[in-house]
Design an enzyme around this catalytic site. Structure first.
Site, PDB file in Angstrom:
ATOM      1  N   CYS A 113      54.868  48.790  35.396  1.00 35.67           N
ATOM      2  CA  CYS A 113      55.752  48.862  33.976  1.00 35.67           C
ATOM      3  C   CYS A 113      55.056  50.144  33.499  1.00 35.67           C
ATOM      4  O   CYS A 113      55.566  50.836  32.640  1.00 35.67           O
ATOM      5  CB  CYS A 113      55.851  48.116  33.306  1.00 35.67           C
ATOM      6  N   HIS A 240      57.330  50.245  26.863  1.00 30.39           N
ATOM      7  CA  HIS A 240      58.068  49.942  28.154  1.00 30.39           C
ATOM      8  C   HIS A 240      59.101  49.083  27.472  1.00 30.39           C
ATOM      9  O   HIS A 240      59.301  47.998  26.877  1.00 30.39           O
ATOM     10  CB  HIS A 240      56.796  49.136  29.111  1.00 30.39           C
ATOM     11  N   ASN A 270      64.929  45.396  32.163  1.00 31.72           N
ATOM     12  CA  ASN A 270      64.262  46.015  32.251  1.00 31.72           C
ATOM     13  C   ASN A 270      63.795  46.915  33.864  1.00 31.72           C
ATOM     14  O   ASN A 270      63.936  46.355  34.150  1.00 31.72           O
ATOM     15  CB  ASN A 270      63.024  44.699  33.043  1.00 31.72           C
TER      16      ASN A 270
END
Length: 314
Positions: A113, A240, A270
């Site tokens: 990530c 993020h 995500n």
């Protein structure tokens, strides 16, 4: 030419949208349960015939077109991804082939990530050192392929997509990418994992949440300081896109009171390394930030790794 700047952005998401309502027919969950815990309402899922390099190539092509560049103008392609199935050729090489980029250096970075902000820093360093003049930096992930669709604590998070930026050499006084703050927390390296055969995503969600909400604010402030700014000077914050319950408290604790906060996690879920360039590209596309605005980009997640820098929007 010992500076670098972002000159264009682009993003791509698959057409298929999975809503919380539809997800509740697959696992024991509900729209209320998901939105109250992570803030996600929808996510885009790629099909079997849409590999990671295809997602990345679409985003990169849009960034190239916006920059007014031809594929031959690119001499470096950096791709942040942790969901490429094949080891070789790497995703960057496959994107180069799809775009028709001749002779560029092609590298993949797997920092999960935090991958895009690591890749952006690497491009900045390479361009400043004279190793490249124009780079494509791509974040692309197909998280649906590593999701455990029987685990309601993690599958509700997953989305697919890609974002890309063009980084070009410029004079130092025109530089638009600040020094990076990056690092890792080795003792938490198992907090976020994609492992096994077939590979599956796993995380210690509470551990990541506690770390992000307590340890991340001072790191984000340090990233601003390296750009010579206070958080109050920021025009935008693009973290993020992991969880709205992490994004909003962090922005509040930073004291960036006038900054636009990227909340693309609500619509996209995500998307790992894709989340920051995807969210940034959408802010620019919608006109929520304008050319010259200063945006803090900060990635965190697997390994546990983090990287952040302030950039000027193209």
């Amino acid at each position: 030419m010992n500076g670098s700047r972002i000159t264009a952005v682009g993003h791509h998401q698959p057409a298929r949208v999975l809503t919380n309502g539809e997800l509740s027919t697959l696992v024991d969950t509900s729209d209320e349960w998901i939105t109250s815990r992570v803030g996600i309402r929808t996510r885009h899922l790629a099909g079997p015939g849409e590999p990671v390099d295809e997602l990345g190539a679409h985003a990169a092509a849009k960034a190239l077109a916006t920059a007014g560049l031809a594929p031959a103008d690119i001499d470096l392609i950096l791709v942040a991804t942790s969901t490429a199935i094949d080891r070789s050729p790497n995703t960057a090489a496959r994107i180069a082939a799809r775009l028709g980029v001749p002779g560029a250096a092609t590298l993949d970075l797997n920092v999960v990530c935090a991958g895009f902000t690591h890749a952006l820093a690497t491009a900045d360093h390479t361009v400043r050192a004279g190793g490249a003049r124009r780079a494509l930096v791509v974040g692309a992930d197909k998280m649906s392929e590593v999701a455990d669709w029987t685990d309601r604590s993690s599958c509700i998070l997953m989305g697919d997509g890609a974002g890309a930026v063009v980084v070009e050499a410029c004079a130092e006084d025109e530089a638009g990418i600040s020094p990076v703050l990056w690092g890792s927390v080795p003792e938490m390296s198992d907090a976020v994992r994609i492992e096994g055969s077939p590979p599956r995503f796993r995380q210690h969600g509470q551990s990541v949440y506690r770390w992000a909400t307590t340890r991340l604010p001072p790191l984000a402030r340090e990233a601003c300081a390296r750009a010579g700014l206070a958080p109050a000077d920021l025009d935008a914050i693009v973290l993020h896109q992991a969880n709205l319950r992490i994004i909003e408290p962090l922005a509040e604790r930073l004291g960036a009171h006038r900054a636009v906060i990227a909340r693309d996690v609500v619509d996209s879920g995500n998307t790992s390394a894709a989340s920051i360039p995807l969210a940034l590209s959408k802010l620019i596309e919608r006109g929520e930030v304008v050319s010259g605005d200063r945006a803090l980009l900060f990635g965190f997640g697997g390994n546990l790794s983090y990287a952040g820098q302030v950039v000027r929007c193209p």
